[in-house]
Design a protein around this motif. Structure first.
Motif, PDB file in Angstrom:
ATOM      1  N   ASP A  27       0.833  -0.982  -0.057  1.00 24.64           N
ATOM      2  CA  ASP A  27      -0.247   0.213   0.010  1.00 24.64           C
ATOM      3  C   ASP A  27       1.029   1.390  -0.213  1.00 24.64           C
ATOM      4  N   PHE A  28       0.645   2.028  -0.848  1.00 23.36           N
ATOM      5  CA  PHE A  28       1.462   3.345  -0.509  1.00 23.36           C
ATOM      6  C   PHE A  28       0.289   4.770  -1.555  1.00 23.36           C
ATOM      7  N   THR A  29       0.811   6.088  -1.016  1.00 25.46           N
ATOM      8  CA  THR A  29       0.110   6.818  -1.893  1.00 25.46           C
ATOM      9  C   THR A  29       0.871   7.693  -2.738  1.00 25.46           C
ATOM     10  N   VAL A  30       0.350   8.766  -3.401  1.00 21.77           N
ATOM     11  CA  VAL A  30       0.858   9.751  -3.906  1.00 21.77           C
ATOM     12  C   VAL A  30       0.202  11.656  -4.123  1.00 21.77           C
ATOM     13  N   ASP A  31       0.100  12.178  -3.596  1.00 18.14           N
ATOM     14  CA  ASP A  31      -0.947  13.286  -4.036  1.00 18.14           C
ATOM     15  C   ASP A  31      -0.188  14.232  -4.589  1.00 18.14           C
ATOM     16  N   THR A 221      12.678  13.227  -0.729  1.00 14.90           N
ATOM     17  CA  THR A 221      11.340  12.772  -0.661  1.00 14.90           C
ATOM     18  C   THR A 221      10.488  13.700   0.329  1.00 14.90           C
ATOM     19  N   GLN A 222       9.341  14.160   0.524  1.00 15.05           N
ATOM     20  CA  GLN A 222       8.501  14.020   1.448  1.00 15.05           C
ATOM     21  C   GLN A 222       8.103  12.759   2.774  1.00 15.05           C
ATOM     22  N   ARG A 223       8.022  12.223   1.692  1.00 13.33           N
ATOM     23  CA  ARG A 223       7.584  10.608   2.817  1.00 13.33           C
ATOM     24  C   ARG A 223       8.451   9.190   1.893  1.00 13.33           C
ATOM     25  N   VAL A 224       7.892   8.396   2.329  1.00 18.37           N
ATOM     26  CA  VAL A 224       9.369   7.341   2.093  1.00 18.37           C
ATOM     27  C   VAL A 224       8.528   5.705   2.039  1.00 18.37           C
ATOM     28  N   VAL A 225       8.394   4.623   1.492  1.00 20.13           N
ATOM     29  CA  VAL A 225       8.660   3.559   1.719  1.00 20.13           C
ATOM     30  C   VAL A 225      10.137   2.836   1.830  1.00 20.13           C
ATOM     31  N   VAL A 232       6.031  -4.327   2.500  1.00 13.27           N
ATOM     32  CA  VAL A 232       6.367  -2.826   3.255  1.00 13.27           C
ATOM     33  C   VAL A 232       6.781  -3.363   5.094  1.00 13.27           C
ATOM     34  N   VAL A 233       7.976  -2.860   5.380  1.00 14.99           N
ATOM     35  CA  VAL A 233       8.051  -2.967   6.350  1.00 14.99           C
ATOM     36  C   VAL A 233       8.303  -1.378   7.056  1.00 14.99           C
ATOM     37  N   GLU A 234       8.255  -0.716   6.743  1.00 16.12           N
ATOM     38  CA  GLU A 234       8.283   0.524   7.476  1.00 16.12           C
ATOM     39  C   GLU A 234       7.914   1.715   6.768  1.00 16.12           C
ATOM     40  N   THR A 235       7.375   2.813   6.893  1.00 10.45           N
ATOM     41  CA  THR A 235       6.297   3.736   5.729  1.00 10.45           C
ATOM     42  C   THR A 235       6.540   5.515   6.461  1.00 10.45           C
ATOM     43  N   GLY A 236       6.136   6.737   6.521  1.00 13.79           N
ATOM     44  CA  GLY A 236       5.541   7.547   7.088  1.00 13.79           C
ATOM     45  C   GLY A 236       6.714   8.659   6.197  1.00 13.79           C
ATOM     46  N   GLU A 237       6.557   9.300   6.755  1.00 12.01           N
ATOM     47  CA  GLU A 237       7.865  11.143   6.757  1.00 12.01           C
ATOM     48  C   GLU A 237       9.276  11.156   6.691  1.00 12.01           C
TER      49      GLU A 237
END
Length: 326
Positions: A27-31, A221-225, A232-237
């Motif tokens: 899962d991930f999103t991009v605005d 980048t602003q967010r990272v996966v 996915v093991v870690e994701t956030g700002e």
């Protein structure tokens, strides 16, 4: 609504040994205008995720589950003809090696004009004007003359600038950059990444940057996966993940950066290597390499735990986030 919303993406490759899963429910999103980094070692599934978005998974590989919503459309449900209207137009991709992207027997101008005419009803003169403008934006000197050049007549850095210019030709909403500076020396890498950052800000283009280098991700980048073995093991700002990593794998990647080591000493490294798809261990796939492993890590796959917007797939996520170490 996000520009891109990837949900439960699963990619499989049927083989004689059985079905191998390259991506597990990612899962991930991009605005719009947002810059997302996807990080991991070779084999983590970074490029597979990019190819899945563009429906470029080669047979017998397949998207076995999930959805890829882009501008409200589920790309997994589009026909080949419909995808051609998206790929290279609304979504552009920058590959690792520009010499593999550019046609060696066609001039830069021919390739740029053909790209525009494939997606726009436009004449040659107008297409050349747009091509010259884009070459100028990527800081190529004498862009009118460079239109007549062949790829082999340009340096590696110049070729990558041309590829970036081509990616911007159709004014896409999203650019996917798959390790775009791997083939370049360090000084040119910094120039190219700075250029891409400026162009994305100027044009309001979303960016997915695929790389193994968390130092680059932290600057762009602003967010990272963070991916490991297709999960996915870690994701956030980005700032939070880089400054306060929680998952042992993310910690290992950051500790392996040259600037984190002791001068004159051996560089830090994560022991072992990424498991092949044919031998992913039970439980947490990182458990054979983890410094914090427990018996329960070998029994079941941890869920992604939400730590105030910072999501981590580790049974010890809260302990590690609070500074409790084994």
């Amino acid at each position: 609504m996000p520009l891109l919303d990837v949900r439960d993406l699963r990619v499989e490759f049927p083989t004689r040994q059985g079905v191998l899963t390259a991506l597990h429910d990612v899962d991930f999103t991009v605005d719009r205008g947002e810059r997302l980094g996807i990080v991991g070692e070779s084999g983590a599934g970074k490029s597979v995720a990019a190819f899945a978005i563009l429906n470029l998974i080669g047979r017998p590989g397949r998207i076995a589950g999930g959805s890829i919503l882009f501008e409200g459309q589920d790309l997994t449900r589009l026909s080949t003809h419909q995808m051609r209207r998206v790929r290279g137009d609304r979504i552009s991709m920058i590959f690792q090696d520009p010499m593999m992207t550019l046609n060696p027997v066609l001039t830069i101008g021919t390739q740029m004009v053909e790209t525009l005419k494939a997606h726009r009803r436009i004449g040659d003169a107008e297409a050349r004007r747009i091509a010259i403008t884009r070459l100028g934006e990527v800081k190529i000197p004498s862009p009118e003359k460079r239109l007549e050049s062949y790829p082999h007549e340009l340096s590696g850095g110049m070729r990558q600038r041309v590829v970036i210019a081509i990616a911007l030709l159709t004014e896409p909403a999203l650019i996917i950059a798959d390790e775009p500076t791997t083939a370049l020396d360090v000084t040119i890498q910094a120039e190219i990444m700075s250029l891409m950052l400026d162009l994305c800000k100027t044009h309001g283009v979303g960016l997915i940057l695929i790389t193994h280098d968390l130092a680059v991700v932290s600057q762009v980048t602003q967010r990272v996966v963070v991916l490991y073995a297709g999960r996915v093991v870690e994701t956030g700002e980005t700032a939070r993940v880089v400054q306060d990593p929680v998952h042992p794998y993310t910690r290992g990647l950051l500790a392996a950066l040259p600037g984190e080591g002791t001068p004159g000493a051996r560089l830090n490294q994560i022991r072992g290597s990424m498991p092949p798809l044919t031998a992913v261990p039970e439980g947490c796939p990182f458990n054979p390499r983890c410094d914090f492993v427990e018996d329960r890590c070998r029994d079941a796959l941890p869920a992604l735990e939400d730590l105030d917007g910072h999501r981590v797939r580790c049974v010890r996520a809260r302990d590690l986030a609070s500074g409790v170490a084994a």
